[in-house]
Scaffold this motif. Structure first.
Motif, PDB file in Angstrom:
ATOM      1  N   GLN A 124      41.932  34.062  33.127  1.00  0.00           N
ATOM      2  CA  GLN A 124      42.618  34.443  31.893  1.00  0.00           C
ATOM      3  C   GLN A 124      44.137  34.331  32.048  1.00  0.00           C
ATOM      4  O   GLN A 124      44.837  33.944  31.105  1.00  0.00           O
ATOM      5  CB  GLN A 124      42.246  35.881  31.504  1.00  0.00           C
ATOM      6  N   GLU A 176      38.850  37.144  40.107  1.00  0.00           N
ATOM      7  CA  GLU A 176      38.548  35.776  39.673  1.00  0.00           C
ATOM      8  C   GLU A 176      38.557  35.691  38.146  1.00  0.00           C
ATOM      9  O   GLU A 176      39.093  34.736  37.555  1.00  0.00           O
ATOM     10  CB  GLU A 176      37.175  35.355  40.223  1.00  0.00           C
ATOM     11  N   ARG A 177      37.964  36.691  37.508  1.00  0.00           N
ATOM     12  CA  ARG A 177      37.932  36.712  36.036  1.00  0.00           C
ATOM     13  C   ARG A 177      39.349  36.788  35.470  1.00  0.00           C
ATOM     14  O   ARG A 177      39.725  36.041  34.552  1.00  0.00           O
ATOM     15  CB  ARG A 177      37.108  37.917  35.560  1.00  0.00           C
ATOM     16  N   GLU A 201      36.279  40.488  39.746  1.00  0.00           N
ATOM     17  CA  GLU A 201      37.245  40.921  38.733  1.00  0.00           C
ATOM     18  C   GLU A 201      38.551  40.141  38.866  1.00  0.00           C
ATOM     19  O   GLU A 201      39.142  39.717  37.858  1.00  0.00           O
ATOM     20  CB  GLU A 201      37.494  42.426  38.869  1.00  0.00           C
TER      21      GLU A 201
END
Length: 710
Positions: free
Chosen positions: A613, A608-609, A606
């Protein structure tokens, strides 16, 4: 929870009420409560007295209406005693109105004394004094009841004023007067007056009286004068459990646990109060496991026993265990009281356990528990520290009566959330309402100035403390001023201020200034302060870490290595960054770089995601605080694993979309995490509330409530 609370008669603590217009309120109460004649069953004064004895106060008041004017002082006294027993203040006002209606008023000294006692026990001391002043005749009982009323409601100075007024009128005190006034001297500021009263007791020959002896032991013990207290105790011709418990509490309160243990074992009889005093004493001294051992050995427990144990855990930073004991208390059918709820809210506040705190609040509402100033203030503090300033405001507005503690709690709440304008407006409103601020109030006011960068206003408030309110600044106030000046970049002025302080600055004050040396990259001053702190508290890791951060900002890696070697040589351990989050009434803790959590792979994924962004939205990692001399990619990796980022990611994974994320951190939030959280709040369209070591940050739509001034 203190030892003195474990001793206190819980039934003496009541809530204050405003001054009233007797006749108008009485008629309104009569209509509202339906005290009209329902039937003619109860017609005699004996009926009224018997109903009061049976605890049937409402029926007794109804019977009073049947009697008309055929009521004597003894019947009224029975009703007033019933009102005291039931803490039925409005009903007491109704009885007073009936007395005025019949024309009896205060011609009877006995009836006047009973009215004074009723108002005093219901904390309406203005009314108690009004009745007292209108009595055409007063005796020693009248004076003693008024003194006792002031003492029981925490107005020791006024109690002493009444005592001296009594002496000026030529009224001789008796043993009950002395026993009532001595608790007013049970703090170091009034000790000399207590000693003079002690001399008078000896002159009048009351030193052998049991009640007076107990009051003397209690006074000296609470003032920390244990040798004098022990001397009085040993000279007492007779002692009871109160004598032993007062002595026991004195030892426990002053931290003399070994003496308390010996006295506890010597006691001819150990009652539940004795056990409670020992539990509170051990807990207060940090010996929670020994307190728990005693708790387990108790032959019987009451609500005070449970509350003392809960408080012991809460006061020693073990809030989760405090809440566990509270749940166990409920499972065993023990009904919590107001003080229990106060310490439970303290535990919830320390953990930022909002969901559990709200659950306990609902319990209070369902149980019809009166929201007095103590409970209300604790509730305000809990909501504020759990990040829900809206709920704190709601409780403050709904409180039937607010004292300086309530106002101060709300001002501090606004301040810690960075709502400085609201805090200062509330302070001005407090003054307009005639409420005098105390030293805690000014901590909130000065903190509000600090968070908003109001340097000139901060100086004005600081100077007004002594000039207008006769409050001597404490270390907390001096610390606020250093914080205010340092945050504004006035480092030399802050340094000069510390050196000019009338009291020696403690490590906290110097650490505050060192932190701002790091923020404003003042290496010269930072090094001088760090060396002072090494001498003040050589085992404290904070100055080593702050100096290392200062060197890292300047890229001086050799100096960082030297600081680390010094820490190793002195065996100083750095406190790891730790963050907590509450999800579904459970508290989850995360340490920087943590890999032990069952969901750790999902959490890192999460992060990393989100990182991808964030960078696409313009986020640039701030690697200036990473102390490792490694390449930039590794530094970014270290930043991703800071504890608050782990907690936020866990919260996002385990709460419903749109829910507010609330995190508490043990250290000041770093620049990178602050920047990252702003980006995350916008990406996920959620409010994220972070409480760090200094204040609250409300992140929403990519903006922080601190306006990047922290």
């Amino acid at each position: 929870m203190t030892v003195s609370w474990a001793l206190r008669n819980e039934n003496d603590k009541t809530t204050g009420f405003a001054k009233f217009q007797l006749t108008t309120v009485a008629l309104a109460l009569k209509a509202e409560a339906g005290y009209a004649v329902v039937n003619g069953r109860y017609k005699s004064r004996g009926d009224v007295i018997n109903l009061c004895k049976q605890g049937r106060l409402t029926e007794g008041l109804s019977a009073l209406c049947n009697l008309g004017n055929n009521v004597d002082a003894f019947t009224y006294a029975s009703l007033l005693h019933g009102c005291v027993k039931e803490k039925a203040f409005p009903e007491g006002k109704l009885v007073h109105a009936h007395i005025i209606q019949t024309g009896l008023k205060f011609q009877d000294v006995f009836l006047g004394n009973t009215l004074v006692n009723m108002y005093a026990k219901c904390s309406s001391l203005v009314d108690a004094r009004n009745v007292f002043d209108k009595m055409p005749e007063r005796n020693v009982v009248s004076w003693t009841m008024l003194i006792a009323g002031y003492v029981q409601n925490g107005f020791g100075e006024k109690a002493l004023d009444v005592y001296y007024e009594m002496q000026g009128m030529g009224i001789e005190p008796n043993e009950f007067t002395f026993a009532s006034v001595l608790p007013a001297c049970a703090d170091s500021a009034a000790l000399e007056r207590g000693k003079r009263i002690h001399d008078e007791i000896v002159r009048r020959g009351y030193q052998g009286n049991l009640f007076v002896g107990n009051a003397l032991v209690d006074m000296y013990a609470k003032c920390g004068k244990m040798r004098i207290a022990r001397d009085v105790f040993e000279r007492m011709p007779q002692r009871n459990s109160v004598s032993w418990n007062a002595m026991l509490a004195g030892y426990a309160q002053s931290g003399h646990i070994d003496e308390a243990r010996r006295l506890f074992e010597e006691m001819p009889e150990q009652n539940v109060v004795s056990w409670n005093v020992m539990i509170a004493g051990f807990a207060q001294s940090g010996h929670v496991e020994e307190a728990l051992h005693l708790f387990g050995d108790m032959p019987e427990r009451d609500v005070v026993s449970w509350t003392s144990m809960i408080a012991g855990y809460a006061q020693n930073g073990r809030g989760d265990e405090a809440l566990r004991i509270f749940r166990q208390m409920q499972s065993e059918g023990v009904k919590p009281n107001s003080q229990t709820f106060v310490v439970v809210f303290t535990a919830c506040a320390n953990l930022a356990a909002l969901e559990q705190g709200m659950e306990v609040h609902e319990m209070i509402v369902r149980g019809g528990v009166q929201l007095d100033v103590f409970l209300g203030s604790a509730l305000i503090d809990m909501y504020a520290k759990c990040g829900s300033i809206e709920n704190a405001c709601y409780v403050f507005r709904k409180m039937p009566h607010q004292d300086v503690v309530s106002w101060s709690a709300m001002i501090l709440g606004y301040s810690m959330h960075g709502f400085s304008r609201e805090a200062l407006q509330l302070f001005e409103h407090m003054q307009r309402c005639g409420m005098k601020p105390d030293h805690v109030t000014f901590v909130g006011v000065l903190s509000a100035c600090c968070h908003a960068g109001l340097v000139d206003e901060g100086w004005q408030y600081f100077d007004s403390m002594r000039k207008y309110y006769h409050i001597t600044p404490t270390m907390d106030h001096y610390g606020c001023m250093v914080n205010l000046l340092g945050r504004a970049g006035l480092l030399d002025e802050a340094h000069y201020f510390i050196n000019q302080m009338p009291i020696k600055a403690d490590a906290t004050v110097w650490l505050c200034l060192l932190g701002y040396c790091r923020a404003h990259v003042n290496i010269h001053l930072g090094e001088r302060i760090a060396k002072q702190l090494y001498e003040l508290d050589p085992k404290n890791a904070a100055p080593y870490v702050l100096l290392s951060n200062l060197y890292a900002a300047a890229g001086r890696w050799d100096e960082i290595r030297k600081v680390r070697e010094l820490m190793k040589e002195r065996q100083v351990e750095k406190k790891p960054g730790c963050s907590w989050i509450e999800v579904n009434k459970e508290i989850y803790a995360f340490i920087s770089g943590d890999k032990s959590h069952p969901q750790i792979e999902k959490i890192y994924a999460e992060i990393e995601r989100l990182s991808g962004q964030m960078k696409a939205a313009g986020y640039v990692p701030d690697i200036s605080n990473v102390l490792n001399n490694v390449d930039e990619e590794q530094k970014e990796h270290i930043l991703c694993h800071h504890s608050e980022k782990l907690a936020i990611a866990f919260g996002l994974l385990n709460t419903s979309p749109g829910a507010t994320i609330r995190v508490i951190k043990n250290l000041r939030v770093c620049v990178d995490c602050h920047s990252a959280t702003k980006f995350i709040s916008k990406i996920v369209a959620r409010e994220i509330v972070v409480r760090d070591a200094n204040r609250f940050h409300h992140f929403k739509d990519g903006i922080c409530s601190c306006a990047d001034y922290w």
